[in-house]
Design a protein around this motif. Structure first.
Motif, PDB file in Angstrom:
ATOM      1  N   LEU A  69       0.827  -1.200   0.000  1.00 52.01           N
ATOM      2  CA  LEU A  69       0.000   0.000   0.000  1.00 52.01           C
ATOM      3  C   LEU A  69       0.870   1.262   0.000  1.00 52.01           C
ATOM      4  O   LEU A  69       0.605   2.212  -0.749  1.00 52.01           O
ATOM      5  CB  LEU A  69      -0.940   0.008   1.210  1.00 52.01           C
ATOM      6  CG  LEU A  69      -1.876   1.210   1.317  1.00 52.01           C
ATOM      7  CD1 LEU A  69      -2.795   1.298   0.100  1.00 52.01           C
ATOM      8  CD2 LEU A  69      -2.682   1.126   2.589  1.00 52.01           C
ATOM      9  N   SER A  70       1.923   1.258   0.788  1.00 47.90           N
ATOM     10  CA  SER A  70       2.834   2.410   0.849  1.00 47.90           C
ATOM     11  C   SER A  70       3.539   2.618  -0.491  1.00 47.90           C
ATOM     12  O   SER A  70       3.669   3.745  -0.971  1.00 47.90           O
ATOM     13  CB  SER A  70       3.862   2.202   1.963  1.00 47.90           C
ATOM     14  OG  SER A  70       4.800   3.238   1.971  1.00 47.90           O
ATOM     15  N   SER A  89       2.438   1.654  -3.427  1.00 45.61           N
ATOM     16  CA  SER A  89       1.410   2.096  -4.378  1.00 45.61           C
ATOM     17  C   SER A  89       1.120   3.583  -4.198  1.00 45.61           C
ATOM     18  O   SER A  89       0.935   4.315  -5.179  1.00 45.61           O
ATOM     19  CB  SER A  89       0.116   1.299  -4.193  1.00 45.61           C
ATOM     20  OG  SER A  89       0.337  -0.053  -4.472  1.00 45.61           O
ATOM     21  N   ASN A  90       1.093   4.039  -2.951  1.00 45.40           N
ATOM     22  CA  ASN A  90       0.866   5.450  -2.675  1.00 45.40           C
ATOM     23  C   ASN A  90       1.990   6.299  -3.286  1.00 45.40           C
ATOM     24  O   ASN A  90       1.738   7.369  -3.842  1.00 45.40           O
ATOM     25  CB  ASN A  90       0.767   5.693  -1.168  1.00 45.40           C
ATOM     26  CG  ASN A  90       0.447   7.142  -0.854  1.00 45.40           C
ATOM     27  OD1 ASN A  90      -0.534   7.685  -1.344  1.00 45.40           O
ATOM     28  ND2 ASN A  90       1.300   7.758  -0.057  1.00 45.40           N
ATOM     29  N   ASP A  91       3.227   5.823  -3.192  1.00 46.41           N
ATOM     30  CA  ASP A  91       4.348   6.556  -3.782  1.00 46.41           C
ATOM     31  C   ASP A  91       4.237   6.634  -5.297  1.00 46.41           C
ATOM     32  O   ASP A  91       4.552   7.666  -5.887  1.00 46.41           O
ATOM     33  CB  ASP A  91       5.679   5.912  -3.381  1.00 46.41           C
ATOM     34  CG  ASP A  91       6.054   6.224  -1.953  1.00 46.41           C
ATOM     35  OD1 ASP A  91       5.598   7.251  -1.416  1.00 46.41           O
ATOM     36  OD2 ASP A  91       6.814   5.432  -1.361  1.00 46.41           O
ATOM     37  N   TRP A  93       1.452   6.676  -6.984  1.00 48.25           N
ATOM     38  CA  TRP A  93       0.399   7.652  -7.223  1.00 48.25           C
ATOM     39  C   TRP A  93       0.914   9.078  -6.989  1.00 48.25           C
ATOM     40  O   TRP A  93       0.632   9.995  -7.759  1.00 48.25           O
ATOM     41  CB  TRP A  93      -0.804   7.346  -6.345  1.00 48.25           C
ATOM     42  CG  TRP A  93      -1.899   8.366  -6.409  1.00 48.25           C
ATOM     43  CD1 TRP A  93      -2.417   9.074  -5.370  1.00 48.25           C
ATOM     44  CD2 TRP A  93      -2.620   8.803  -7.574  1.00 48.25           C
ATOM     45  NE1 TRP A  93      -3.394   9.927  -5.806  1.00 48.25           N
ATOM     46  CE2 TRP A  93      -3.547   9.778  -7.164  1.00 48.25           C
ATOM     47  CE3 TRP A  93      -2.554   8.471  -8.916  1.00 48.25           C
ATOM     48  CZ2 TRP A  93      -4.411  10.421  -8.042  1.00 48.25           C
ATOM     49  CZ3 TRP A  93      -3.415   9.111  -9.796  1.00 48.25           C
ATOM     50  CH2 TRP A  93      -4.324  10.073  -9.351  1.00 48.25           C
ATOM     51  N   LEU A  94       1.695   9.257  -5.929  1.00 47.41           N
ATOM     52  CA  LEU A  94       2.258  10.566  -5.597  1.00 47.41           C
ATOM     53  C   LEU A  94       3.175  11.068  -6.721  1.00 47.41           C
ATOM     54  O   LEU A  94       3.084  12.224  -7.152  1.00 47.41           O
ATOM     55  CB  LEU A  94       3.035  10.456  -4.286  1.00 47.41           C
ATOM     56  CG  LEU A  94       3.377  11.719  -3.544  1.00 47.41           C
ATOM     57  CD1 LEU A  94       2.129  12.502  -3.181  1.00 47.41           C
ATOM     58  CD2 LEU A  94       4.152  11.362  -2.284  1.00 47.41           C
ATOM     59  N   LYS A 142       1.078  12.177  -9.651  1.00 52.17           N
ATOM     60  CA  LYS A 142       0.450  13.486  -9.433  1.00 52.17           C
ATOM     61  C   LYS A 142       1.458  14.619  -9.641  1.00 52.17           C
ATOM     62  O   LYS A 142       1.140  15.629 -10.268  1.00 52.17           O
ATOM     63  CB  LYS A 142      -0.150  13.565  -8.021  1.00 52.17           C
ATOM     64  CG  LYS A 142      -1.364  12.692  -7.829  1.00 52.17           C
ATOM     65  CD  LYS A 142      -2.147  12.981  -6.561  1.00 52.17           C
ATOM     66  CE  LYS A 142      -1.369  13.131  -5.307  1.00 52.17           C
ATOM     67  NZ  LYS A 142      -2.207  13.303  -4.092  1.00 52.17           N
ATOM     68  N   ASN A 154       8.272   6.771   0.220  1.00 54.92           N
ATOM     69  CA  ASN A 154       7.829   6.991   1.590  1.00 54.92           C
ATOM     70  C   ASN A 154       7.346   8.429   1.813  1.00 54.92           C
ATOM     71  O   ASN A 154       7.621   9.035   2.840  1.00 54.92           O
ATOM     72  CB  ASN A 154       8.942   6.616   2.570  1.00 54.92           C
ATOM     73  CG  ASN A 154       8.385   6.080   3.868  1.00 54.92           C
ATOM     74  OD1 ASN A 154       7.225   5.690   3.950  1.00 54.92           O
ATOM     75  ND2 ASN A 154       9.214   6.060   4.886  1.00 54.92           N
ATOM     76  N   GLY A 155       6.659   8.992   0.819  1.00 60.19           N
ATOM     77  CA  GLY A 155       6.097  10.331   0.926  1.00 60.19           C
ATOM     78  C   GLY A 155       7.045  11.453   0.543  1.00 60.19           C
ATOM     79  O   GLY A 155       6.648  12.613   0.472  1.00 60.19           O
ATOM     80  N   GLY A 167      -0.228  15.191  -0.189  1.00 60.31           N
ATOM     81  CA  GLY A 167       0.404  13.922   0.150  1.00 60.31           C
ATOM     82  C   GLY A 167       1.916  13.974   0.159  1.00 60.31           C
ATOM     83  O   GLY A 167       2.571  13.074   0.683  1.00 60.31           O
TER      84      GLY A 167
END
Length: 190
Positions: free
Chosen positions: A120-121, A123-125, A127-128, A131, A153-154, A179
């Motif tokens: 999940l982390s 995948s978030n990266d 997406w980030l 963007k 990691n953000g 984010g």
């Protein structure tokens, strides 16, 4: 005259003809290189550096096989991101990366001492980074084709060959994306 001599003479004559044509058509400024442009050779070399560093890390130190990391090279500047188990491993990563190729000019080691991240982390990266790339591409004041965006990691890492104004604009724009926890510039400024 041997075949080698004939080929050599042919190459010299064709080279001379090309130079004459280019001299006549280039104008008084001659041929100018785009300082922002990476050549095809540089792109291939960067891919080679990424492969060499990754393979060398995993073969020279078995603990890297259990680590989650990425190696990104842009114009011979290597960025290491991800998570490793110890400070010693982080230092070994820097050493291995700097010795992987004569074309490595600099190593930025941004690895964290931590365990592997969740799916999940990661995948978030992804997406980030998407963007941020989208925002950069939509800006009239930034040439996003000269930049690479990496998220881990953000944290968003910006790489490329830019002037200081464009780099500042890109950093500010990346900071404004929801984010993003932190922005790290790994730019080369012209």
């Amino acid at each position: 005259m041997s075949i080698k001599q004939i080929v050599l003479v042919g190459l010299l004559l064709s080279s001379s003809a090309c130079t004459t044509i280019l001299t006549g058509t280039a104008g008084s400024e001659g041929i100018q290189e785009d300082r922002y442009l990476r050549t095809a050779g540089t792109i291939v070399e960067d891919e080679s550096i990424e492969t060499k560093v990754t393979v060398n890390m995993r073969t020279q130190q078995e603990q890297f096989r259990d680590s989650s990391f990425d190696v990104i090279s842009h114009n011979g500047v290597v960025l290491l991101v991800g998570q490793v188990q110890s400070e010693d491993l982080k230092q070994q990563a820097t050493r291995i990366a700097s010795e992987a190729s004569v074309h490595v000019r600099r190593v930025h080691n941004e690895m964290e001492i931590a365990g592997p991240r969740s799916l999940l982390s990661r995948s978030n990266d992804t997406w980030l980074a998407t963007k941020v790339r989208t925002q950069l591409a939509a800006s009239d004041q930034i040439n996003s084709n000269r930049m690479r965006v990496i998220a881990n990691n953000g944290t968003v890492y910006l790489m490329g060959i830019v002037d200081s104004t464009e780099g500042e604009r890109a950093s500010n724009l990346a900071r404004s994306v929801g984010g993003v926890l932190r922005v790290v510039n790994v730019f080369e400024f012209i």
